[in-house]
Design a protein around this motif. Structure first.
Motif, mmCIF file in Angstrom:
data_model
loop_
_atom_site.group_PDB
_atom_site.id
_atom_site.type_symbol
_atom_site.label_atom_id
_atom_site.label_comp_id
_atom_site.label_asym_id
_atom_site.label_seq_id
_atom_site.Cartn_x
_atom_site.Cartn_y
_atom_site.Cartn_z
ATOM 1 N N VAL A 251 0.839 -1.206 0.000
ATOM 2 C CA VAL A 251 0.000 0.000 0.000
ATOM 3 C C VAL A 251 0.872 1.253 0.000
ATOM 4 O O VAL A 251 0.624 2.214 -0.746
ATOM 5 C CB VAL A 251 -0.950 -0.014 1.222
ATOM 6 N N LYS A 252 1.904 1.250 0.819
ATOM 7 C CA LYS A 252 2.822 2.396 0.888
ATOM 8 C C LYS A 252 3.530 2.622 -0.448
ATOM 9 O O LYS A 252 3.694 3.751 -0.922
ATOM 10 C CB LYS A 252 3.850 2.148 1.991
ATOM 11 N N PHE A 253 3.942 1.525 -1.072
ATOM 12 C CA PHE A 253 4.617 1.627 -2.362
ATOM 13 C C PHE A 253 3.675 2.156 -3.436
ATOM 14 O O PHE A 253 4.074 2.967 -4.291
ATOM 15 C CB PHE A 253 5.150 0.252 -2.770
ATOM 16 N N ALA A 254 2.408 1.737 -3.391
ATOM 17 C CA ALA A 254 1.436 2.217 -4.381
ATOM 18 C C ALA A 254 1.182 3.718 -4.246
ATOM 19 O O ALA A 254 0.933 4.416 -5.243
ATOM 20 C CB ALA A 254 0.129 1.440 -4.230
ATOM 21 N N LYS A 255 1.238 4.216 -3.038
ATOM 22 C CA LYS A 255 0.957 5.639 -2.817
ATOM 23 C C LYS A 255 2.176 6.522 -3.068
ATOM 24 O O LYS A 255 2.062 7.637 -3.601
ATOM 25 C CB LYS A 255 0.478 5.847 -1.379
ATOM 26 N N THR A 256 3.365 6.054 -2.665
ATOM 27 C CA THR A 256 4.548 6.933 -2.700
ATOM 28 C C THR A 256 5.630 6.477 -3.666
ATOM 29 O O THR A 256 6.546 7.229 -3.984
ATOM 30 C CB THR A 256 5.168 7.021 -1.292
ATOM 31 N N GLY A 257 5.538 5.225 -4.115
ATOM 32 C CA GLY A 257 6.607 4.697 -4.954
ATOM 33 C C GLY A 257 7.844 4.327 -4.181
ATOM 34 O O GLY A 257 8.886 4.011 -4.767
ATOM 35 N N LEU A 258 7.756 4.312 -2.867
ATOM 36 C CA LEU A 258 8.886 3.989 -2.004
ATOM 37 C C LEU A 258 8.613 2.719 -1.210
ATOM 38 O O LEU A 258 7.472 2.381 -0.923
ATOM 39 C CB LEU A 258 9.153 5.152 -1.032
ATOM 40 N N VAL A 259 9.700 2.040 -0.867
ATOM 41 C CA VAL A 259 9.600 0.857 -0.001
ATOM 42 C C VAL A 259 10.318 1.195 1.296
ATOM 43 O O VAL A 259 11.548 1.143 1.375
ATOM 44 C CB VAL A 259 10.237 -0.384 -0.656
ATOM 45 N N PRO A 260 9.546 1.563 2.358
ATOM 46 C CA PRO A 260 10.178 2.064 3.574
ATOM 47 C C PRO A 260 10.812 0.974 4.445
ATOM 48 O O PRO A 260 11.711 1.245 5.231
ATOM 49 C CB PRO A 260 9.014 2.735 4.314
ATOM 50 N N ASN A 261 10.337 -0.255 4.322
ATOM 51 C CA ASN A 261 10.787 -1.316 5.241
ATOM 52 C C ASN A 261 11.360 -2.498 4.456
ATOM 53 O O ASN A 261 10.715 -3.544 4.316
ATOM 54 C CB ASN A 261 9.631 -1.792 6.132
ATOM 55 N N PHE A 262 12.562 -2.321 3.938
ATOM 56 C CA PHE A 262 13.194 -3.388 3.167
ATOM 57 C C PHE A 262 13.410 -4.668 3.997
ATOM 58 O O PHE A 262 13.181 -5.772 3.492
ATOM 59 C CB PHE A 262 14.528 -2.906 2.587
#
Length: 316
Positions: A251-262
């Motif tokens: 969900v976070k990646f869909a909204k921001t394009g980032l992966v915060p928790n690798f």
């Protein structure tokens, strides 16, 4: 080879063993009665011998060890197994024997739970445990055995000589029930009356520790006999667990394009791999289990030939 063998495993049953032996001698006068003493510290062995039983000894402690010894040493057309505590009335033995000898039943279960068990047994956790085990096994193995943990049973020669005794203690009855169902053996129930132990006679069954062993036995046998179902449950659990942690990342990646928790993403991927491996382990083991069933059928045929040869020798 005996026509009928009555098997009585005993540990400190001096108060009741004489009555048990005499009762079975009255109901089954043609039977040979064997009492296997399991390191009793009282006069169980002496009393049983005076009452007319053949007394033998098993020095490894535990009911499962005693039954292993009995099944190895005794050859009979029909076996009746009972306890030495006088909780199982002998008058039902004839009906159980007739089912084995006339109807070729492999295991006859003395069903306490459909009659007086819940009123006679004064130990509520035992009642709860019996109900729990029965429902669990009937659901997991899709059978209709009415009393899983009863110690009053009758067996055919083929069952006794092809049953691998693995349990050491009171979980042996559970193992017998699951083995009979899984190997497609002919099982019937006989409703029996149950009476609680007489005053001064104490149960050797520990409600909690032996209950835990029984539950562990169910899990172990489900894994061994139904590996596809067992490992599929593990695979589904791991997949759901991994998905729950991965959804916020997606969900976070869909909204921001980032992966915060690798690190979480990497762990989730490994958990998914574990789920896939568990699934294919179940597929592989189910194939091996099917081959084991085929081998068991061949062993059963060999056992049947040995039984017929023994019968011919007896007739000669």
């Amino acid at each position: 080879m005996d026509k009928i063998a009555v098997l009585i495993p005993c540990y400190n049953e001096s108060k009741t063993i004489k009555k048990v032996v005499e009762d079975f001698r009255k109901v089954l006068p043609e039977a040979v009665i064997y009492v296997y003493d399991n390191n009793s510290s009282d006069d169980t062995a002496e009393i049983a011998e005076k009452a007319g039983a053949i007394v033998r000894h098993e020095y490894q402690q535990g009911k499962g060890n005693v039954i292993r010894r009995m099944f190895r040493e005794i050859d009979a057309e029909c076996y009746v197994m009972t306890d030495g505590d006088d909780t199982y009335p002998a008058e039902f033995a004839r009906e159980m024997v007739d089912k084995v000898l006339d109807r070729h039943v492999d295991m006859v279960v003395g069903d306490r739970l459909s009659s007086t068990y819940f009123t006679e047994n004064k130990r509520p956790f035992h009642n709860f445990g019996n109900t729990l085990v029965r429902k669990a096994i009937n659901r997991l193995f899709k059978n209709d055995i009415k009393d899983i943990m009863t110690g009053y049973r009758a067996f055919s020669y083929q069952f006794v000589k092809t049953f691998p005794v693995l349990s050491k203690g009171f979980e042996i009855e559970t193992e017998m029930s699951i083995h009979a169902v899984e190997k497609n053996m002919f099982v019937e129930n006989v409703i029996i009356e149950y009476r609680d132990r007489p005053e001064g006679s104490e149960s050797k069954l520990n409600t909690y520790s032996d209950g835990a062993k029984v539950l562990m036995t169910i899990a172990r046998l489900y894994r061994n006999y139904k590996p596809f179902g067992f490992f599929t449950i593990i695979a589904v659990f791991l997949a759901i667990l991994s998905t729950c942690f991965m959804i916020p990342i997606i969900v976070k990646f869909a909204k921001t394009g980032l992966v915060p928790n690798f690190p979480t993403l990497i762990v989730c991927c490994f958990v998914y791999l574990a789920a896939i491996m568990a699934f294919f382990v179940g597929v592989l083991l189910s194939t091996i289990t099917q081959k084991n069933r085929q081998d068991f059928e061949m062993a059963l045929q060999q056992c049947d030939r040995e039984y017929k040869n023994s019968m011919l020798k007896n007739n000669d």
